[in-house]
Design a protein around this motif. Structure first.
Motif, PDB file in Angstrom:
ATOM      1  N   GLY A 107       0.798  -1.387  -0.097  1.00  0.00           N
ATOM      2  CA  GLY A 107       0.026  -0.096  -0.051  1.00  0.00           C
ATOM      3  C   GLY A 107       0.781   1.237  -0.082  1.00  0.00           C
ATOM      4  N   LEU A 108       0.091   2.345   0.275  1.00  0.00           N
ATOM      5  CA  LEU A 108       0.919   3.683   0.278  1.00  0.00           C
ATOM      6  C   LEU A 108       1.778   3.685   1.536  1.00  0.00           C
ATOM      7  CD1 LEU A 108       1.178   6.251  -1.110  1.00  0.00           C
ATOM      8  CD2 LEU A 108      -0.745   7.156   0.353  1.00  0.00           C
ATOM      9  N   GLY A 109       1.692   3.272   2.421  1.00  0.00           N
ATOM     10  CA  GLY A 109       2.470   3.431   3.451  1.00  0.00           C
ATOM     11  C   GLY A 109       3.765   2.479   3.389  1.00  0.00           C
ATOM     12  N   TRP A 110       3.726   1.070   2.615  1.00  0.00           N
ATOM     13  CA  TRP A 110       4.716   0.522   2.148  1.00  0.00           C
ATOM     14  C   TRP A 110       5.642   1.030   1.334  1.00  0.00           C
ATOM     15  CZ3 TRP A 110       7.406  -3.026   4.226  1.00  0.00           C
ATOM     16  CH2 TRP A 110       8.143  -3.981   3.410  1.00  0.00           C
ATOM     17  N   TYR A 111       5.072   1.819   0.229  1.00  0.00           N
ATOM     18  CA  TYR A 111       5.857   2.722  -0.552  1.00  0.00           C
ATOM     19  C   TYR A 111       6.801   3.636   0.130  1.00  0.00           C
ATOM     20  CZ  TYR A 111       6.526   6.030  -4.591  1.00  0.00           C
ATOM     21  OH  TYR A 111       7.174   7.050  -5.338  1.00  0.00           O
ATOM     22  N   ILE A 112       6.219   4.327   0.936  1.00  0.00           N
ATOM     23  CA  ILE A 112       6.914   5.230   1.776  1.00  0.00           C
ATOM     24  C   ILE A 112       8.102   4.613   2.487  1.00  0.00           C
ATOM     25  CG2 ILE A 112       6.931   7.038   3.800  1.00  0.00           C
ATOM     26  CD1 ILE A 112       3.869   7.709   2.980  1.00  0.00           C
ATOM     27  N   PHE A 113       7.879   3.538   2.991  1.00  0.00           N
ATOM     28  CA  PHE A 113       8.983   2.942   3.981  1.00  0.00           C
ATOM     29  C   PHE A 113       9.827   2.206   2.998  1.00  0.00           C
ATOM     30  CE2 PHE A 113      10.435  -1.132   5.746  1.00  0.00           C
ATOM     31  CZ  PHE A 113      10.875  -0.931   7.037  1.00  0.00           C
ATOM     32  N   ARG A 114       9.440   1.697   1.890  1.00  0.00           N
ATOM     33  CA  ARG A 114      10.569   1.161   0.971  1.00  0.00           C
ATOM     34  C   ARG A 114      11.218   2.089   0.348  1.00  0.00           C
ATOM     35  NH1 ARG A 114       7.201  -0.301  -2.775  1.00  0.00           N
ATOM     36  NH2 ARG A 114       7.842   0.974  -4.240  1.00  0.00           N
ATOM     37  N   ASN A 115      10.790   3.297   0.006  1.00  0.00           N
ATOM     38  CA  ASN A 115      11.827   4.420  -0.412  1.00  0.00           C
ATOM     39  C   ASN A 115      12.538   5.049   0.681  1.00  0.00           C
ATOM     40  OD1 ASN A 115      11.163   4.866  -3.392  1.00  0.00           O
ATOM     41  ND2 ASN A 115       9.162   4.660  -2.574  1.00  0.00           N
ATOM     42  N   ARG A 116      12.265   4.771   1.643  1.00  0.00           N
ATOM     43  CA  ARG A 116      12.897   5.497   2.891  1.00  0.00           C
ATOM     44  C   ARG A 116      14.209   4.523   3.095  1.00  0.00           C
ATOM     45  NH1 ARG A 116      14.986   3.580   7.730  1.00  0.00           N
ATOM     46  NH2 ARG A 116      12.859   2.565   8.248  1.00  0.00           N
ATOM     47  N   ASN A 117      14.101   3.303   3.082  1.00  0.00           N
ATOM     48  CA  ASN A 117      15.213   2.314   3.127  1.00  0.00           C
ATOM     49  C   ASN A 117      16.095   2.615   2.030  1.00  0.00           C
ATOM     50  OD1 ASN A 117      14.083   1.054   5.436  1.00  0.00           O
ATOM     51  ND2 ASN A 117      13.196  -0.713   4.389  1.00  0.00           N
ATOM     52  N   GLU A 118      15.553   2.954   0.863  1.00  0.00           N
ATOM     53  CA  GLU A 118      16.619   3.023  -0.289  1.00  0.00           C
ATOM     54  C   GLU A 118      17.036   4.561  -0.547  1.00  0.00           C
ATOM     55  OE1 GLU A 118      14.534   1.904  -3.609  1.00  0.00           O
ATOM     56  OE2 GLU A 118      14.259  -0.191  -2.867  1.00  0.00           O
ATOM     57  N   LEU A 119      16.669   5.537   0.638  1.00  0.00           N
ATOM     58  CA  LEU A 119      17.063   6.846   0.946  1.00  0.00           C
ATOM     59  C   LEU A 119      16.708   7.702  -0.350  1.00  0.00           C
ATOM     60  CD1 LEU A 119      20.797   6.468   2.246  1.00  0.00           C
ATOM     61  CD2 LEU A 119      18.669   6.822   3.402  1.00  0.00           C
ATOM     62  N   PHE A 120      15.624   7.442  -0.950  1.00  0.00           N
ATOM     63  CA  PHE A 120      14.928   8.036  -1.842  1.00  0.00           C
ATOM     64  C   PHE A 120      13.747   9.137  -1.287  1.00  0.00           C
ATOM     65  CE2 PHE A 120      15.437   4.468  -5.139  1.00  0.00           C
ATOM     66  CZ  PHE A 120      16.447   4.942  -5.617  1.00  0.00           C
TER      67      PHE A 120
END
Length: 275
Positions: A224-237
């Protein structure tokens, strides 16, 4: 007679008056523009896009995410789960409040449950939900129902309690009892409180869902949208993280400004129950 008719001043044109919703929309746009300028200035001043991307960078990342990175499908995944949990919680709350109106013991039971569970953050019961229902949509629905049920039941019960006694007597004089009494007397009279409860429930559900997805994020095989935020945080985007957060805010503003405003215009504002 020295005055020439052509020199006489004509009647002043009446100023164009915007409707109330138009004025409110312009005010909100002005506030958002000021916030965007402040954001842009702060980002330029700090010059650290890894920590604070600019407004323009965030909007570019948002457009890229919507067009090419599945942000639309991620948003719909979150919204579809949210709508299910929201509708289920509202239905359960109406049932419990209706029972509380009809029975003194049920009223005290509901008040006790609200006092117990309303202060409990929904995200705090997420570990239990994951233990009971596994990693998926059922866990999200469980925490969403908890997030919406108690504040909405509290607002609705408060609205029912505030219905004037004269209106209650009118319903009883017409022989209304049970569900007919609730739907024809209590709900119309308590509608401002009910809509307020719907707003609070929506806000609680939206933030609970995003927080839950930030923890495990997978619903029915999709992030979901929260997972999109979390995933990009891990990749420093960071620009994409801000884009996801901006979309959360945009969806919240649209629901508040379009859905609930239209609901109020069709009901409580139209009937003179709210300014």
């Amino acid at each position: 007679m020295s005055e020439i008719a052509g020199d006489r001043p004509g009647p002043l044109a009446a100023p164009i008056a915007l409707p109330e919703w138009g004025v409110a929309s312009l005010r909100k746009l002005a506030i958002l523009a000021v916030l965007a300028l402040a954001w842009q200035a702060a980002a330029v001043w700090t010059a650290k896009p890894i920590l604070l991307p600019s407004f323009t960078q965030t909007m570019a990342a948002l457009a890229e995410g919507l067009l090419n990175e599945g942000l639309v499908s991620s948003s719909w995944t979150s919204l579809s789960v949210l709508l299910k949990g929201y509708a289920l919680a509202v239905a359960i709350a109406f049932l419990l409040v209706s029972l509380a109106v009809a029975n003194g013991f049920a009223r005290e039971t509901l008040r006790t449950l609200i006092s117990m569970f309303n202060p409990l953050p929904a995200i705090a019961i997420l570990p239990l939900a994951m233990l009971w229902f596994g990693l998926g949509e059922k866990s999200l629905l469980f925490v969403l129902v908890h997030a919406v049920l108690w504040p909405f039941a509290l607002a609705t019960l408060g609205g029912f309690d505030a219905v004037p006694e004269t209106q209650r007597l009118v319903g009883r004089n017409y022989g209304l009892r049970g569900p007919a009494y609730v739907f024809r007397i209590l709900i119309p009279a308590a509608l401002p409180s009910i809509i307020y409860g719907l707003k609070i429930g929506w806000a609680f559900a939206w933030r609970t869902l995003i927080a839950a997805e930030l923890v495990f994020g997978v619903s029915s095989g999709q992030g979901g949208l929260g997972w999109y935020i979390f995933r990009n945080r891990n990749e420093l985007f960071t620009d994409k993280v801000f884009a996801g957060l901006a979309l959360v805010i945009i969806i919240g503003l649209l629901v508040e400004g379009v859905v609930f405003r239209a609901l109020e215009a069709m009901t409580v504002r139209k009937w003179g129950m709210q300014r």
